[in-house]
Scaffold this motif. Structure first.
Motif, mmCIF file in Angstrom:
data_model
loop_
_atom_site.group_PDB
_atom_site.id
_atom_site.type_symbol
_atom_site.label_atom_id
_atom_site.label_comp_id
_atom_site.label_asym_id
_atom_site.label_seq_id
_atom_site.Cartn_x
_atom_site.Cartn_y
_atom_site.Cartn_z
ATOM 1 N N GLU A 85 0.835 -1.204 0.000
ATOM 2 C CA GLU A 85 0.000 0.000 0.000
ATOM 3 C C GLU A 85 0.869 1.252 0.000
ATOM 4 N N ILE A 86 1.934 1.258 0.795
ATOM 5 C CA ILE A 86 2.862 2.398 0.830
ATOM 6 C C ILE A 86 3.507 2.586 -0.542
ATOM 7 N N GLU A 87 3.949 1.493 -1.158
ATOM 8 C CA GLU A 87 4.582 1.569 -2.478
ATOM 9 C C GLU A 87 3.609 2.110 -3.526
ATOM 10 N N SER A 88 2.349 1.663 -3.480
ATOM 11 C CA SER A 88 1.352 2.126 -4.448
ATOM 12 C C SER A 88 1.112 3.629 -4.315
ATOM 13 N N ILE A 89 0.975 4.095 -3.081
ATOM 14 C CA ILE A 89 0.755 5.526 -2.853
ATOM 15 C C ILE A 89 1.959 6.326 -3.328
ATOM 16 N N LEU A 94 1.683 -14.394 -1.564
ATOM 17 C CA LEU A 94 1.990 -13.178 -2.324
ATOM 18 C C LEU A 94 2.215 -13.499 -3.799
ATOM 19 N N GLN A 95 2.883 -14.623 -4.079
ATOM 20 C CA GLN A 95 3.072 -15.021 -5.480
ATOM 21 C C GLN A 95 1.744 -15.367 -6.139
ATOM 22 N N LEU A 96 0.843 -15.982 -5.378
ATOM 23 C CA LEU A 96 -0.485 -16.305 -5.909
ATOM 24 C C LEU A 96 -1.258 -15.030 -6.230
ATOM 25 N N ILE A 97 -1.170 -14.038 -5.358
ATOM 26 C CA ILE A 97 -1.836 -12.756 -5.600
ATOM 27 C C ILE A 97 -1.279 -12.098 -6.855
ATOM 28 N N ASN A 98 0.051 -12.124 -7.012
ATOM 29 C CA ASN A 98 0.668 -11.547 -8.213
ATOM 30 C C ASN A 98 0.190 -12.251 -9.471
ATOM 31 N N ALA A 99 0.053 -13.574 -9.399
ATOM 32 C CA ALA A 99 -0.405 -14.336 -10.568
ATOM 33 C C ALA A 99 -1.850 -13.995 -10.919
ATOM 34 N N LEU A 100 -2.712 -13.886 -9.907
ATOM 35 C CA LEU A 100 -4.119 -13.577 -10.149
ATOM 36 C C LEU A 100 -4.312 -12.157 -10.679
ATOM 37 N N ALA A 101 -3.443 -11.234 -10.249
ATOM 38 C CA ALA A 101 -3.600 -9.825 -10.642
ATOM 39 C C ALA A 101 -2.666 -9.429 -11.776
ATOM 40 N N ARG A 108 -0.782 -2.014 -12.530
ATOM 41 C CA ARG A 108 -0.505 -2.519 -11.187
ATOM 42 C C ARG A 108 0.953 -2.946 -11.096
ATOM 43 N N HIS A 109 1.649 -2.486 -10.062
ATOM 44 C CA HIS A 109 3.023 -2.925 -9.875
ATOM 45 C C HIS A 109 3.040 -4.211 -9.064
ATOM 46 N N GLU A 110 4.016 -5.038 -9.352
ATOM 47 C CA GLU A 110 4.086 -6.357 -8.719
ATOM 48 C C GLU A 110 4.520 -6.241 -7.268
ATOM 49 N N ALA A 111 3.881 -7.014 -6.421
ATOM 50 C CA ALA A 111 4.240 -7.032 -5.004
ATOM 51 C C ALA A 111 5.521 -7.843 -4.813
ATOM 52 N N VAL A 112 6.457 -7.284 -4.095
ATOM 53 C CA VAL A 112 7.736 -7.948 -3.812
ATOM 54 C C VAL A 112 7.739 -8.362 -2.346
ATOM 55 N N ASN A 161 -10.399 3.225 -19.516
ATOM 56 C CA ASN A 161 -11.592 2.613 -20.109
ATOM 57 C C ASN A 161 -12.502 2.189 -18.951
ATOM 58 N N ARG A 162 -13.700 2.778 -18.897
ATOM 59 C CA ARG A 162 -14.567 2.553 -17.734
ATOM 60 C C ARG A 162 -14.921 1.076 -17.557
ATOM 61 N N ILE A 163 -15.302 0.416 -18.626
ATOM 62 C CA ILE A 163 -15.679 -1.003 -18.522
ATOM 63 C C ILE A 163 -14.465 -1.839 -18.132
ATOM 64 N N GLN A 164 -13.306 -1.516 -18.740
ATOM 65 C CA GLN A 164 -12.101 -2.265 -18.393
ATOM 66 C C GLN A 164 -11.720 -2.022 -16.941
ATOM 67 N N GLU A 165 -11.910 -0.779 -16.482
ATOM 68 C CA GLU A 165 -11.632 -0.480 -15.070
ATOM 69 C C GLU A 165 -12.551 -1.269 -14.156
ATOM 70 N N LYS A 166 -13.821 -1.401 -14.580
ATOM 71 C CA LYS A 166 -14.769 -2.184 -13.780
ATOM 72 C C LYS A 166 -14.332 -3.643 -13.719
ATOM 73 N N ILE A 167 -13.880 -4.175 -14.870
ATOM 74 C CA ILE A 167 -13.403 -5.561 -14.901
ATOM 75 C C ILE A 167 -12.163 -5.718 -14.028
ATOM 76 N N ASP A 168 -11.233 -4.748 -14.146
ATOM 77 C CA ASP A 168 -10.013 -4.798 -13.332
ATOM 78 C C ASP A 168 -10.349 -4.695 -11.848
ATOM 79 N N ASN A 169 -11.311 -3.813 -11.528
ATOM 80 C CA ASN A 169 -11.712 -3.671 -10.131
ATOM 81 C C ASN A 169 -12.327 -4.963 -9.601
ATOM 82 N N ASP A 170 -13.163 -5.617 -10.431
ATOM 83 C CA ASP A 170 -13.754 -6.892 -10.019
ATOM 84 C C ASP A 170 -12.680 -7.949 -9.809
#
Length: 732
Positions: free
Chosen positions: A45-49, A224-231, A237-241, A583-592
């Motif tokens: 979260e700190i890295e994203s901000i 964490l690796q599973l989360i990176n794979a799913l996202a 999105r930057h990869e979580a280390v 892209n609003r629809i793509q953002e909605k898909i990414d958010n989901d």
């Protein structure tokens, strides 16, 4: 001697030792996993901000000489100072500051500004970043509570994990009180017994604690690796280390070691207060010091209910740890589910539902003024799309008190809604007037929509103010700001208020144009065409650096159609400008997709909480029954049938499993009621999305495992030689 005694006891009581081993390993594993995951999510979260908004902590803006950088650097607590080139120009500088000790920023930055002669309005704080370090503005009466909530849940779960170990030791040591009393009667001192118990605890727990801690770290890395794979498919999105701080290891190990030591030390402390004879007489049975009836259970279940109630009351201290562990687990489970349900409802309210008909494609043209944007015609000619190009600027305007609307006067005036507002002795208010500069074509379309004749010179005033007295921020109601009798409005430069310009008012309206914008509550927003802005630009200035393009599809709103629009807009901009496109629809898909990832994590944490509580209650219940063989043998000797004993087991299981539920549900309802009230949501909205099924399943699992523990323990009791149990002094 004591070494031989401990080794002999551990070899002859492998079942008891295994339960302690399992409790130590499971607790260390989950505590390590929980701490490691929480740390990595916080770090991410700190890295994203930082990537999105920068790592600055405080900011000062104004007209300075470049030598101000060295002047600020000389302050004791200042770590770094640099000029933000993206937000600065030749005359106006924006200076980013980082501090050695962030926690004093709200005291240090105003002192720096005062020393430099800078107005307090030119000072800003990176509140989002600071809040992640639990640093809040002391003047803020309504600070964000998200991080505190996460920490509270983390503490609740950690406490529950630690109680599992304590519970396992408490049950095991309580069964040995009679045996330790015999040792005390032949000369063993409490200190010797304590040493014996602590060394047993060390032998049993050192390897499970270390292995469980390292296993938790490995599981955290895998998660964490599973989360990176799913996202991985989410753009931007930057990869979580993975990272692990040594302090986490120290906290985990020390917490568990301290728990083990205290759990082993408590029986010796209790023994030191008993005479050897009293300890020898304690044969592990449950007795009430003062006979208490259980009217509720006895009326419903008869004699069996009375006996079950007496047993539970006699064991209330022993049950306290187990009940607390399960209650904390269940509380953490329900609070987490309810919190994220409320968060999802709020996100839909404030973003997706709000803007679903406002934009489909948004282009942010970096560091470009609207009058210098040369692709206007090409953007406006996009097929099957309606486009508006706009830029934002800051200004303020002078509003005579006589121009305030009657509705606003009835509410107590501008001060009653907006609080402290600048007001001169002549009764003139100084009100912020944000400017939305629209391309001429977009402004004409807006004029047609509200039913007025388009003009090349003039502005449209968003004539509304939030009635914060009779409505809340979730469901805002507005009243007119002005009387709509002024034909002109006086705009002022934000920094040099003597620079003013008077422009005609084409219309007063409460309907803003369809843009992806959220307007501040107590301002007079001005919508003006680009042609008017060119006439007043040199006087007002203070434009934001970026230009925005809002594109709304006229026909299909499917993802494929929006992808075509996005590609066409990107082709127009490519090679000419630095831009970002959404892209609003793509953002909605990414958010989901992100929400599904969050749900996976939350689901895993909820399963973890369930395992914690169930493991604690199962461990205690099974041992609790095993230690009562003599008690049940006596019941059988006076004529109690196996069916009555089974009924007694069922009643005890019902009470033990039901107590944490009855404690947790009212607390959860209070929490939900507070959160719904604080967020001004309609309670029916939450009820429609409430996580009822997961909570019901958790409750059923609790009852199921307690029933299973009683079933296994009951079968063993019924199979044992009850005559032998009556004859023996004690049963371990």
């Amino acid at each position: 001697m004591w070494k031989d005694y401990s080794i002999g006891f551990l070899r002859k009581n492998r079942a008891s030792s295994l339960s302690v081993l399992a409790a130590a390993f499971i607790s260390a594993l989950f505590l390590s996993l929980l701490c490691s995951l929480s740390y990595n999510l916080w770090k991410y979260e700190i890295e994203s901000i930082t990537l999105e908004e920068g790592s600055w902590q405080g900011r000062i803006s104004g007209t300075f000489n470049e030598s101000i950088v060295s002047a600020i650097q000389n302050f004791a607590n200042v770590k770094t100072v640099q000029i933000n080139t993206g937000l600065s120009d030749e005359e106006h500088f924006v200076i980013d500051i980082c501090f050695q000790n962030m926690r004093t920023i709200y005291q240090d930055l105003p002192l720096i500004a005062e020393h430099l002669g800078v107005d307090s309005n030119s000072v800003s704080y990176h509140e989002l970043l600071l809040s992640r370090y639990l640093i809040q503005d002391p003047q803020d009466t309504d600070p964000p509570l998200l991080m505190f909530f996460y920490l509270a849940v983390l503490f609740i779960v950690s406490a529950s994990l630690i109680l599992i170990i304590h519970n396992a030791f408490a049950v095991s040591m309580r069964a040995r009180l009679h045996q330790l009393g015999i040792l005390s009667s032949i000369g063993a001192t409490p200190g010797q017994i304590r040493t014996c118990l602590v060394q047993e605890a060390a032998v049993l727990c050192i390897l499970p604690i270390l292995s469980g801690t390292f296993a938790g770290i490995v599981l955290s890395f895998g998660t964490l690796q599973l989360i990176n794979a799913l996202a991985s498919g989410i753009p931007g999105r930057h990869e979580a280390v993975f990272a692990y701080h040594p302090i986490l290891f120290v906290i985990t190990i020390l917490s568990i070691i301290l728990t083990v030591y205290v759990s082993a030390w408590l029986p010796a402390r209790k023994l030191s207060k008993l005479t050897p004879l009293a300890a020898i007489q304690n044969i592990g049975e449950t007795h009430l010091k003062k006979r208490k009836k259980s009217p509720f259970l006895s009326r419903i279940f008869g004699v069996e209910g009375e006996l079950a109630g007496a047993t539970i009351k006699a064991q209330k201290k022993a049950l306290r740890t187990s009940t607390l562990s399960l209650t904390l687990s269940f509380l953490g489970f329900t609070l987490m589910l309810c919190f994220f349900t409320l968060s999802g409802i709020s996100t839909n309210h404030t973003y997706f539902e709000r803007y679903q008909n406002a934009w489909d494609i948004m282009v942010t043209v970096k560091d470009t003024n609207i009058e210098n944007f040369e692709k206007t015609e090409e953007i406006l000619q996009l097929n099957h799309a309606e486009s508006v190009i706009y830029q934002k600027a800051a200004a303020q305007c002078a509003v005579p008190e006589a121009s305030i609307s009657d509705d606003l006067h009835r509410l107590g005036g501008l001060e009653s809604l907006a609080g402290n507002v600048a007001r001169t002795s002549e009764g003139v208010y100084s009100v912020q007037a944000p400017i939305i500069i629209m391309d001429d074509n977009g402004f004409k379309e807006y004029c047609k929509k509200i039913g007025i004749k388009p003009e090349k010179t003039g502005c449209i005033v968003l004539n509304r103010i939030w009635d914060s007295i009779n409505s809340n921020f979730r469901y805002k109601e507005y009243v007119p700001f002005l009387t709509a009798e002024q034909n002109t409005i006086l705009l002022q430069n934000m920094e040099q208020t003597q620079n003013t310009v008077e422009i005609p008012v084409l219309a007063y309206t409460q309907e803003p144009p369809v843009l992806r914008e959220e307007y501040e509550n107590y301002t007079l927003v001005q919508f003006i065409p680009l042609s008017t802005w060119r006439q007043i630009e040199k006087v007002i200035g203070n434009t934001e650096p970026d230009t925005y393009i809002r594109i709304l599809a006229e026909n299909s709103r499917e993802l494929s159609a929006l992808n075509v629009l996005e590609t066409e807009a990107a082709d127009i901009m490519e090679g000419n400008y630095t831009f970002e496109i959404e892209n609003r629809i793509q953002e909605k898909i990414d958010n989901d997709t992100m929400l599904n990832g969050y749900k996976l994590i939350i689901g895993a944490l909820c399963v973890l909480l369930a395992i914690i509580g169930i493991a604690s209650i199962f461990s205690y219940t099974l041992k609790f029954i095993q230690q009562r063989k003599r008690e049940f043998a006596r019941y059988m000797s006076i004529g109690m049938t196996p069916e009555s004993m089974k009924k007694m087991f069922c009643i005890e299981a019902l009470v033990i499993a039901g107590r944490p539920v009855l404690i947790t549900l009212p607390l959860t309802l209070l929490f939900v009621g507070f959160m719904v009230t604080a967020s001004y949501l309609n309670p029916m909205e939450f009820l429609k999305a409430a996580p009822i099924m997961p909570i019901v399943i958790f409750i059923l699992v609790i009852f199921g495992f307690v029933a299973l523990a009683y079933y296994i323990g009951g079968r063993k009791i019924m199979k044992c030689n009850l005559i032998e149990a009556l004859q023996r002094d004690h049963i371990l």
